[in-house]
Design a protein around this motif. Structure first.
Motif, mmCIF file in Angstrom:
data_model
loop_
_atom_site.group_PDB
_atom_site.id
_atom_site.type_symbol
_atom_site.label_atom_id
_atom_site.label_comp_id
_atom_site.label_asym_id
_atom_site.label_seq_id
_atom_site.Cartn_x
_atom_site.Cartn_y
_atom_site.Cartn_z
ATOM 1 N N UNK A 244 0.872 -1.183 0.000
ATOM 2 C CA UNK A 244 0.000 0.000 0.000
ATOM 3 C C UNK A 244 0.906 1.229 0.000
ATOM 4 N N UNK A 245 0.751 2.062 -1.015
ATOM 5 C CA UNK A 245 1.483 3.337 -1.046
ATOM 6 C C UNK A 245 0.493 4.421 -0.646
ATOM 7 N N UNK A 246 0.850 5.185 0.371
ATOM 8 C CA UNK A 246 -0.055 6.263 0.807
ATOM 9 C C UNK A 246 0.664 7.596 0.630
ATOM 10 N N UNK A 247 0.013 8.545 -0.049
ATOM 11 C CA UNK A 247 0.628 9.859 -0.288
ATOM 12 C C UNK A 247 -0.265 10.925 0.350
ATOM 13 N N UNK A 248 0.193 11.490 1.448
ATOM 14 C CA UNK A 248 -0.584 12.499 2.185
ATOM 15 C C UNK A 248 0.195 13.808 2.137
ATOM 16 N N UNK A 249 -0.498 14.871 1.771
ATOM 17 C CA UNK A 249 0.214 16.146 1.575
ATOM 18 C C UNK A 249 0.617 16.811 2.896
ATOM 19 N N UNK A 250 -0.141 16.526 3.958
ATOM 20 C CA UNK A 250 0.059 17.293 5.194
ATOM 21 C C UNK A 250 0.597 16.404 6.322
ATOM 22 N N UNK A 251 1.891 16.510 6.579
ATOM 23 C CA UNK A 251 2.522 15.717 7.641
ATOM 24 C C UNK A 251 1.949 16.012 9.018
ATOM 25 N N UNK A 252 1.367 17.211 9.188
ATOM 26 C CA UNK A 252 0.785 17.550 10.502
ATOM 27 C C UNK A 252 -0.416 16.664 10.822
ATOM 28 N N UNK A 253 -1.166 16.259 9.784
ATOM 29 C CA UNK A 253 -2.334 15.399 10.024
ATOM 30 C C UNK A 253 -1.856 14.043 10.547
ATOM 31 N N UNK A 254 -0.807 13.520 9.902
ATOM 32 C CA UNK A 254 -0.271 12.214 10.330
ATOM 33 C C UNK A 254 0.239 12.321 11.769
ATOM 34 N N UNK A 255 0.980 13.385 12.041
ATOM 35 C CA UNK A 255 1.562 13.561 13.387
ATOM 36 C C UNK A 255 0.458 13.661 14.450
ATOM 37 N N UNK A 256 -0.553 14.488 14.171
ATOM 38 C CA UNK A 256 -1.648 14.671 15.135
ATOM 39 C C UNK A 256 -2.341 13.345 15.418
ATOM 40 N N UNK A 257 -2.581 12.563 14.365
ATOM 41 C CA UNK A 257 -3.344 11.319 14.543
ATOM 42 C C UNK A 257 -2.490 10.234 15.198
ATOM 43 N N UNK A 258 -1.202 10.204 14.870
ATOM 44 C CA UNK A 258 -0.333 9.229 15.554
ATOM 45 C C UNK A 258 -0.312 9.507 17.052
ATOM 46 N N UNK A 259 -0.275 10.799 17.403
ATOM 47 C CA UNK A 259 -0.192 11.154 18.826
ATOM 48 C C UNK A 259 -1.511 10.960 19.558
ATOM 49 N N UNK A 260 -2.623 11.271 18.887
ATOM 50 C CA UNK A 260 -3.883 11.370 19.641
ATOM 51 C C UNK A 260 -5.001 10.438 19.174
ATOM 52 N N UNK A 261 -4.851 9.832 17.992
ATOM 53 C CA UNK A 261 -5.883 8.892 17.530
ATOM 54 C C UNK A 261 -5.227 7.559 17.167
ATOM 55 N N UNK A 262 -4.553 6.927 18.123
ATOM 56 C CA UNK A 262 -3.780 5.723 17.793
ATOM 57 C C UNK A 262 -4.641 4.566 17.292
ATOM 58 N N UNK A 263 -5.922 4.521 17.659
ATOM 59 C CA UNK A 263 -6.743 3.406 17.173
ATOM 60 C C UNK A 263 -7.044 3.565 15.681
ATOM 61 N N UNK A 264 -7.005 4.785 15.175
ATOM 62 C CA UNK A 264 -7.200 5.011 13.734
ATOM 63 C C UNK A 264 -5.842 4.950 13.019
ATOM 64 N N UNK A 265 -4.873 5.615 13.586
ATOM 65 C CA UNK A 265 -3.516 5.647 12.988
ATOM 66 C C UNK A 265 -2.752 4.394 13.420
ATOM 67 N N UNK A 266 -3.379 3.240 13.230
ATOM 68 C CA UNK A 266 -2.854 2.018 13.857
ATOM 69 C C UNK A 266 -1.835 1.288 12.996
ATOM 70 N N UNK A 267 -1.725 1.645 11.715
ATOM 71 C CA UNK A 267 -0.921 0.807 10.812
ATOM 72 C C UNK A 267 0.213 1.552 10.129
ATOM 73 N N UNK A 268 0.579 2.697 10.657
ATOM 74 C CA UNK A 268 1.636 3.461 9.991
ATOM 75 C C UNK A 268 2.986 2.746 10.014
ATOM 76 N N UNK A 269 3.157 1.797 10.939
ATOM 77 C CA UNK A 269 4.442 1.068 10.978
ATOM 78 C C UNK A 269 4.362 -0.276 10.263
ATOM 79 N N UNK A 270 3.293 -0.531 9.551
ATOM 80 C CA UNK A 270 3.120 -1.831 8.897
ATOM 81 C C UNK A 270 4.174 -2.015 7.799
ATOM 82 N N UNK A 271 4.805 -3.192 7.728
ATOM 83 C CA UNK A 271 5.884 -3.384 6.737
ATOM 84 C C UNK A 271 5.423 -3.273 5.279
#
Ligand code: SPD
Length: 427
Positions: A244-271
């Motif tokens: 899966x290739x994911x292209x997101x323009x705004x790194x702040x969205x990823x950062x916010x969700x990794x920090x505060x919505x871990x149940x949604x941002x659950x797979x960012x470390x998936x191989x």
């Protein structure tokens, strides 16, 4: 140290643009922005247009209020800037002067609540603070703060608790994570709801699994947008997916969700995930022909950074980079809340993929205005999503993964459209 509780600037703006003085939407936006620019925390705002002309309104801020009354026929606005604490209301003054095009002005500044004249009552501050913090089941709502996603005529509001976990103005948008009593944590971009802890599964299960089970053998997937991570989480539940290739323009969205919505941002470390912070439109333009089985556009609404995700050129590239038999799924807006964007996107997809190859699915999201939302498809092959026959395979997957919205009945039913929606897309 200040010897007064508040500061009040009484402003006369004269020679203002009469059209602006009669435009309730732009005055509300300017007044709210004037508060934000001065560092205020906006609680709520209410504005009214009078017939035949004139506007009144108040912005309630944690630091007191900003109020306005306009007389367009005289190009005049009476403005109150009442603040307490460290907030510098002169920043709001300068901003409004520019917004209204005021040729002349006067301002009278006065201190409010001179402490020498007041007698202080001794409240039990610690128990009052504790009560105020018990927002989950309060005897009374100590904070009446609402987040509203709206256009000029419709709105959806959720009460939030006043708890702000994240609030960053990125180069693209204002990214916030707020706490709400009913839907848990909320991700908002500018003034729009994006996702919430309690109902995110409606959207994320429906953007992913119908396409997977229609295609039947998707291995290489491109997700454009989807910075909260919910969409890639769902695709990565499928063992057959290789990349899966994911292209997101705004790194702040990823950062916010990794920090505060871990149940949604659950797979960012998936191989199997290749995460790129960059421009999805440029990525699609530069990608090789026939590279992906699925292209998924998990963008926000067609304003700001997501505007290009609704263009003909972008969808031509999406078509080009899909393999034969590939499927495009795009966040399709609401046929009720955003009828024009919904219809125009479908016309674009019909034009590029063919009339029979641009089906629409509808699903329900409680936290999007009107609740009725869509995904729009582009099919580069003959598989029709509403004609699936792999129900038992779907049901096994649904139960193994514990899905909460998607199932084989919902899959088929979501492509059944009310007559008014058929009319919108068939002309
Ligand atoms: N008005 C909301 C439009 C939907 C935007 N995408 C939501 C992101 C969820 N991953």
């Amino acid at each position: 140290m200040s010897n007064a509780l508040g500061n009040h600037i009484l402003v006369e703006f004269m020679g203002c643009d009469p059209h602006i003085m009669n435009d309730v939407s732009s005055i509300e936006r300017d007044m709210v922005d004037a508060a934000l620019k001065a560092g205020a925390t906006v609680i709520n705002s209410t504005f009214h247009h009078f017939s035949p002309y004139g506007v009144s309104g108040v912005v309630v801020i944690q630091e007191s209020h900003l109020a306005i009354h306009t007389w367009p026929e005289y190009g005049y606005a009476a403005v109150d800037l009442f603040t307490c604490g460290e907030m510098d209301a002169w920043i709001s003054f300068d901003y409004l002067k520019e917004c209204f095009g005021a040729k002349n002005y006067s301002a009278l500044e006065m201190k409010r609540g001179a402490v020498q004249l007041l007698t202080r009552n001794d409240f039990d501050i610690s128990s009052m603070r504790q009560k105020a913090g018990e927002w989950t089941n309060p005897e009374m709502y100590t904070r009446n703060v609402w987040f509203t996603d709206k256009d000029d005529n419709q709105a959806l509001s959720l009460r939030y608790t006043g708890e702000v976990y994240y609030d960053v103005q990125s180069p693209f948008q204002r990214v916030r994570i707020l706490e709400s009593p009913k839907y848990g944590k909320l991700l908002t971009l500018d003034d729009m709801f994006m996702t919430t802890e309690k109902d995110e599964f409606h959207y994320h299960e429906m953007i992913s699994h119908p396409a997977m089970f229609t295609h039947g053998n998707a291995k290489n997937i491109l997700v454009i947008g989807g910075g909260d991570g919910g969409t890639v989480r769902e695709f990565l539940r499928h063992d057959g997916v290789e990349k899966v290739t994911m292209v997101e323009i705004d790194g702040e969205v990823i950062k916010a969700c990794k920090e505060h919505l871990p149940s949604i941002a659950a797979s960012f470390d998936h191989p199997k995930l290749n995460l790129i912070v960059g421009d999805g439109i440029a990525f699609a333009k530069e990608a090789a022909n026939e590279e992906f089985d699925l292209v998924i556009v998990d963008g926000s609404d067609p304003v700001g950074p997501a505007e290009g995700l609704f263009s003909v050129e972008f969808y031509r590239n999406c078509h080009r980079i899909l393999k034969p038999g590939g499927i495009l799924v795009a966040q399709g807006e609401s046929p009720k809340f955003n009828e024009q964007a919904f219809t125009e996107l479908n016309i674009t997809l019909q034009h590029i993929f063919g009339k029979e190859n641009a089906p629409v699915s509808l699903f329900f999201v409680p936290t999007y205005p009107t609740g009725m939302w869509s995904f729009q498809y582009g099919l580069k092959g003959s598989a029709q999503p509403k004609a699936i026959s792999n129900d038992s395979e779907i049901e096994q997957f649904v139960s193994a993964k514990g899905l909460k919205y998607y199932n084989s009945d919902i899959h088929k039913a979501s492509f059944a459209l009310p007559n008014f929606v058929k009319t919108l897309i068939n002309g």
